[in-house]
Design a protein around this motif. Structure first.
Motif, short mmCIF file in Angstrom:
data_model
loop_
_atom_site.label_atom_id
_atom_site.label_comp_id
_atom_site.label_asym_id
_atom_site.label_seq_id
_atom_site.Cartn_x
_atom_site.Cartn_y
_atom_site.Cartn_z
N ASP A 1 40.07 -24.40 11.50
CA ASP A 1 40.46 -23.89 10.50
C ASP A 1 41.57 -22.54 10.80
OD1 ASP A 1 41.40 -22.85 8.09
OD2 ASP A 1 39.56 -22.82 7.02
N ASP A 2 42.61 -22.72 11.50
CA ASP A 2 43.54 -21.40 11.79
C ASP A 2 43.66 -20.53 10.63
OD1 ASP A 2 43.55 -22.75 14.03
OD2 ASP A 2 45.48 -23.15 14.03
N GLU A 3 43.75 -21.07 9.49
CA GLU A 3 43.88 -19.96 8.14
C GLU A 3 42.74 -19.00 8.00
OE1 GLU A 3 45.53 -22.19 4.81
OE2 GLU A 3 47.05 -23.16 6.11
N GLN A 4 41.51 -19.76 8.11
CA GLN A 4 40.48 -19.07 8.02
C GLN A 4 40.23 -17.85 9.00
OE1 GLN A 4 36.57 -20.41 10.01
NE2 GLN A 4 35.37 -19.71 8.14
N ALA A 5 40.84 -17.83 10.06
CA ALA A 5 41.02 -16.75 10.89
C ALA A 5 41.77 -15.55 10.12
CB ALA A 5 41.49 -16.92 12.01
N GLY A 6 42.84 -15.82 9.48
CA GLY A 6 43.51 -14.82 8.92
C GLY A 6 42.87 -14.19 7.46
N ARG A 7 42.05 -15.05 6.82
CA ARG A 7 41.24 -14.65 5.86
C ARG A 7 39.95 -13.63 6.28
NH1 ARG A 7 41.60 -20.26 4.68
NH2 ARG A 7 39.46 -20.47 5.11
N LEU A 8 39.53 -14.07 7.52
CA LEU A 8 38.24 -13.23 7.90
C LEU A 8 38.95 -11.92 8.29
CD1 LEU A 8 36.23 -16.10 9.83
CD2 LEU A 8 35.68 -14.99 7.67
N LEU A 9 39.94 -11.94 8.79
CA LEU A 9 40.51 -10.76 9.49
C LEU A 9 40.95 -9.88 8.38
CD1 LEU A 9 41.23 -8.78 11.86
CD2 LEU A 9 43.64 -9.93 11.80
N ASP A 10 41.47 -10.55 7.23
CA ASP A 10 41.75 -9.39 6.16
C ASP A 10 40.44 -8.83 5.56
OD1 ASP A 10 44.59 -10.31 6.30
OD2 ASP A 10 44.39 -11.97 4.58
N ILE A 11 39.44 -9.74 5.38
CA ILE A 11 38.18 -9.12 4.98
C ILE A 11 37.64 -7.80 6.04
CG2 ILE A 11 35.63 -9.52 4.77
CD1 ILE A 11 36.63 -12.45 3.92
N ALA A 12 37.73 -8.28 7.29
CA ALA A 12 37.50 -7.20 8.15
C ALA A 12 38.35 -5.80 8.05
CB ALA A 12 37.51 -7.56 9.58
N ILE A 13 39.69 -6.16 7.99
CA ILE A 13 40.59 -4.87 7.56
C ILE A 13 40.02 -4.13 6.49
CG2 ILE A 13 43.00 -4.37 6.96
CD1 ILE A 13 43.99 -6.45 9.21
N GLU A 14 39.66 -4.73 5.27
CA GLU A 14 39.56 -4.24 4.15
C GLU A 14 37.98 -3.38 4.48
OE1 GLU A 14 40.94 -3.61 1.08
OE2 GLU A 14 42.64 -4.83 2.60
N GLY A 15 37.08 -3.69 5.15
CA GLY A 15 35.98 -3.35 5.73
C GLY A 15 36.27 -1.80 6.47
N ILE A 16 37.39 -1.58 7.19
CA ILE A 16 37.59 -0.50 8.11
C ILE A 16 38.36 0.30 7.26
CG2 ILE A 16 37.00 -1.78 10.02
CD1 ILE A 16 40.02 -1.63 10.81
N ARG A 17 39.32 -0.14 6.24
CA ARG A 17 40.11 0.76 5.73
C ARG A 17 39.47 1.86 5.14
NH1 ARG A 17 45.40 -1.09 4.26
NH2 ARG A 17 44.65 -3.26 4.17
N LEU A 18 40.03 3.41 4.97
CA LEU A 18 39.41 4.17 4.50
C LEU A 18 39.85 4.30 2.93
CD1 LEU A 18 37.51 6.86 4.92
CD2 LEU A 18 39.59 7.95 5.58
N ARG A 19 39.09 4.49 2.02
CA ARG A 19 39.26 4.48 0.81
C ARG A 19 39.38 5.82 0.33
NH1 ARG A 19 41.43 -0.07 0.42
NH2 ARG A 19 40.01 -1.63 0.48
N GLN A 20 40.49 6.16 -0.18
CA GLN A 20 40.73 7.51 -0.95
C GLN A 20 40.21 7.51 -2.33
OE1 GLN A 20 41.88 10.19 0.99
NE2 GLN A 20 42.24 8.93 2.69
N GLU A 21 39.38 8.64 -2.71
CA GLU A 21 38.75 8.42 -3.96
C GLU A 21 39.98 9.23 -4.98
OE1 GLU A 21 35.83 7.77 -4.98
OE2 GLU A 21 35.34 7.32 -2.70
N PRO A 22 40.14 8.45 -6.24
CA PRO A 22 41.09 8.69 -7.11
C PRO A 22 40.92 9.98 -7.78
CG PRO A 22 39.85 6.81 -8.02
CD PRO A 22 39.28 7.29 -6.71
#
Length: 195
Positions: A174-195
């Motif tokens: 499932d090549d599309e799964q790789a993109g979805r999993l990477l999107d999840i990983a990117i969200e996990g490493i992204r620094l969230r700025q507090e509003p």
């Protein structure tokens, strides 16, 4: 890529055999993955097993030779992403480039991204793994400096994630799964700025 830097240039017949083995390995790995038979690669190249092993004493050294051009392209793409984008998007876009290559390479990229604890791993500073780590470190350093990515993350962590994602997608076909999993990983490493 030619033989290991620092070694004497190959004679014409040895260079031809080297190129034949790399070309055959590229084809066989593309169809059968990196676990393909080295004897099959030698047969397709029209050389004996001894010739293959003379040029490539380990499976890892053959994988390095087959991967080298693609890795150079990925590293050049990392520099291009850094020039064209802000640091966070540059890193995330390049991780997608790497992920696409990892999934399409049928285990080749995952082998290159391996953490290096097995005895078969080349320890050279100019090897494919070292080149990818250096490209990832530079992009990550810039992204962390601009607070686009959480601190404490290492380039090796990101490469391990991409390798794991590519293997998971390969096993599930499932090549599309790789993109979805990477999107999840990117969200996990992204620094969230507090509003």
């Amino acid at each position: 890529m030619g033989p290991t830097p620092g070694r004497r240039p190959l004679r014409a017949d040895a260079r031809r055999n080297y190129d034949l083995v790399v070309g055959a390995a590229r084809e066989v790995f593309a169809h059968q993955g990196v676990g393909a038979s080295l004897e099959e690669i030698a047969r397709r190249a029209g050389v004996g097993s001894a010739t293959l092993h003379r040029h490539f004493p380990s499976r890892r050294s053959l994988i390095e030779a087959v991967s080298h051009d693609h890795v150079e392209e990925l590293c050049a793409k990392a520099a291009e992403r850094a020039r064209q984008n802000e640091p966070g998007p540059a890193l995330f876009t390049w991780l997608r480039d790497l992920n696409d290559y990892a999934v399409s390479s049928r285990g080749l990229a995952a082998s290159v991204l391996h953490d290096g604890r097995d005895a078969d791993l080349l320890e050279e500073d100019h090897g494919c793994q070292a080149m990818i780590i250096q490209a990832a470190r530079e992009l990550l350093r810039q992204a962390q400096r601009t607070a686009a990515v959480r601190p404490g993350i290492l380039a090796e962590d990101l490469l391990a994630l991409v390798a794991a994602i590519s293997l998971a997608a390969t096993h599930h076909h499932d090549d599309e799964q790789a993109g979805r999993l990477l999107d999840i990983a990117i969200e996990g490493i992204r620094l969230r700025q507090e509003p």
